[in-house]
Design an enzyme around this catalytic site. Structure first.
Site, mmCIF file in Angstrom:
data_model
loop_
_atom_site.group_PDB
_atom_site.id
_atom_site.type_symbol
_atom_site.label_atom_id
_atom_site.label_comp_id
_atom_site.label_asym_id
_atom_site.label_seq_id
_atom_site.Cartn_x
_atom_site.Cartn_y
_atom_site.Cartn_z
ATOM 1 N N HIS A 1 0.843 -1.216 -0.191
ATOM 2 C CA HIS A 1 0.113 -0.383 -0.099
ATOM 3 C C HIS A 1 0.915 1.604 -0.104
ATOM 4 O O HIS A 1 0.640 2.397 0.966
ATOM 5 C CB HIS A 1 -1.039 0.117 1.238
ATOM 6 N N HIS B 1 -9.641 1.719 0.375
ATOM 7 C CA HIS B 1 -9.465 0.723 1.172
ATOM 8 C C HIS B 1 -10.648 1.322 2.539
ATOM 9 O O HIS B 1 -10.412 0.372 3.701
ATOM 10 C CB HIS B 1 -8.247 1.320 1.397
ATOM 11 N N GLU C 1 -11.721 -4.138 -2.781
ATOM 12 C CA GLU C 1 -11.006 -2.620 -3.236
ATOM 13 C C GLU C 1 -10.237 -3.191 -4.770
ATOM 14 O O GLU C 1 -9.707 -4.236 -5.137
ATOM 15 C CB GLU C 1 -9.536 -3.301 -2.419
#
Length: 349
Positions: free
Chosen positions: A109, A182, A313
Site C-alpha cells: 500500500h 480501502h 478494493e
C-alpha cells in the site's frame, strides 16, 4: 439527520504542519458520507436500514487521532501501489527500484508513508453539490518510486446513494500505479456483528492464488469447485474455514474492457442493505478483516474484532510490476491514468 443537499466543511485538526478538514457530503435522501483530506479517507457512510434505524456502514473514527494511530488503512486512498509488491523491488527498462518492505518481506500500500498518510489538497467546486475533489503531488523518489506523479481523486455522492470515486493521474517518468479505496464495510451498521452472515456475489470466474506471504504465484486459477467461488451469492462464512487465514485474495473480474461494469454484490438480511460495486478496473481484492483482533477500538471504545468488516478494493493485480502476464500497471509520461469505482447502497424492506 441534516438534509441540506451538498457539502459542508469543518476543521478537523493538524498534522505535518498542514490543516486537516472533515467534509460532509449529503444527498437529497439525507444519506451522508464524511471524508477527510487526511489520506482521502472515508470516515463514515450513514444511512437508514429497512427498519429506519440510522447507522454507519464503514469502519472509521470521529477524530483525526484515530487515524494518526495507524489503523489498517480504514477508508483511505492507498498508493502509489495498492496491495503488495514482492520484496519491495521491481524493474522498469532495466533500472531496479527498491521500496520499503513494510509487510514482512514485501511492500504494501505505498510504503511507510503512502497516500493514506498524506494531507491532500481539497477543492469544492460548488457547495450545493455533494462532490469533493482531492489532489496530491507525489514527488520523484517518494517512498522509492520514480517520477513526479500528480494524482486527483473525486468523490461524489449521488441521489441514488452511490459513492462514485474517480481517479486520474499523470507522471513525468514511468512508474507503477495502482490506486484504490480501502473502506471496510459492515452492512449491518454494527461491528458487534461479523460479516460472516452477509452474502457476496463476485463476477469473477478466476482468482490469483498467493504464496505464504500473500504474493501472487503468477497463476490465474478457476474458482470453480473451491471455497473462492462467489459466482453465485454465498454467505461469506460458509467456507471461510477452508481458506487459511481467511479471504485476502485478488479476483480476476469477468470483463473484456475498461468500461464501468458490476464486479460484486454484497447483501445483509438483518439490515436489508445491499451494496453493489461497479468498476473500470480488472481486479478486486476481497479481504475479510483477518488481521483485526480487538486492539483497535471504535470511537465508542468497543474492540473491533476479526471479521468485523470486509474490503472490496477495486484494483490492478498485486505484484503486477513483477508479473509480465498480468495487465500492466506502468504509467508512462504523456499517458493519463483514469479509473472509476462506484459503491451503490440500497435497501430492501
Amino acid at each position: 439527520m441534516e438534509t441540506k443537499t451538498g457539502i459542508a466543511k469543518a476543521a478537523w485538526g493538524n498534522t505535518d504542519g498542514k490543516e486537516v478538514f472533515l467534509y460532509t457530503l449529503t444527498n437529497a435522501k439525507g444519506v451522508q458520507v464524511k471524508i477527510t483530506n487526511y489520506g482521502g479517507t472515508v470516515t463514515s457512510w450513514v444511512s437508514s436500514d429497512k427498519n429506519n434505524k440510522v447507522s454507519n456502514v464503514v469502519l472509521g473514527f470521529d477524530s483525526l487521532s484515530g487515524y494518526l494511530a495507524k489503523p489498517p488503512y480504514f477508508g483511505a486512498i492507498v498508493g502509489r501501489y495498492g496491495n503488495r509488491i514482492a520484496k519491495g523491488k521491481f524493474k522498469i527498462d532495466g533500472a531496479q527500484y527498491t521500496l520499503a518492505t513494510n509487510n514482512g518481506v514485501n511492500h504494501l500500500h505505498g510504503g511507510n508513508k503512502g497516500f493514506d498518510k498524506q494531507v491532500w489538497d481539497a477543492t469544492i467546486a460548488n457547495d450545493s453539490i455533494a462532490s469533493l475533489q482531492l489532489s496530491y503531488v507525489s514527488k520523484d523518489g517518494e517512498e522509492g518510486y520514480p517520477g513526479n506523479l500528480k494524482v486527483s481523486v473525486r468523490y461524489t455522492l449521488t441521489d441514488d446513494n452511490e459513492l462514485k470515486i474517480e481517479y486520474t493521474a499523470e507522471t513525468d517518468k514511468a512508474t507503477p500505479l495502482n490506486l484504490t479505496n480501502h473502506s471496510y464495510f459492515n452492512l449491518s451498521g454494527d461491528v458487534a456483528n461479523t460479516i460472516l452472515d452477509e452474502s457476496l456475489l463476485i463476477d469473477a470466474d478466476n482468482f490469483t492464488p498467493v504464496d505464504s506471504s500473500l504474493i501472487p504465484t503468477g497463476e490465474i486459477k478457476t474458482v470453480k469447485g473451491s471455497p473462492f467461488d462467489f459466482t453465485k451469492a454465498t454467505k461469506i462464512g460458509a467456507r471461510i474455514d477452508s481458506v487459511k487465514g481467511g479471504y485476502d485474495h485478488n479476483y480476476v473480474l469477468n470483463k473484456k474492457d475498461t468500461s464501468l461494469t458490476k464486479a460484486a454484490t454484497l447483501t445483509d438480511d438483518r439490515s436489508g442493505r445491499t451494496l453493489e460495486v461497479f468498476t473500470t478496473q480488472p481486479g478486486m481484492q476481497f479481504y475479510t478483516g483477518n488481521f483485526l483482533d480487538g486492539t483497535i477500538k471504535t470511537s465508542q471504545g468497543a474492540g473491533i474484532q476479526k471479521h468485523a468488516a470486509l474490503c472490496m478494493e477495486t484494483q490492478h493485480f498485486p505484484d503486477s510490476p513483477n508479473e509480465p502476464k498480468f495487465p500492466t500497471t506502468i504509467l508512462l509520461p504523456g499517458q493519463k491514468y483514469h479509473s472509476i469505482t462506484v459503491y451503490k447502497l440500497s435497501i430492501t424492506k
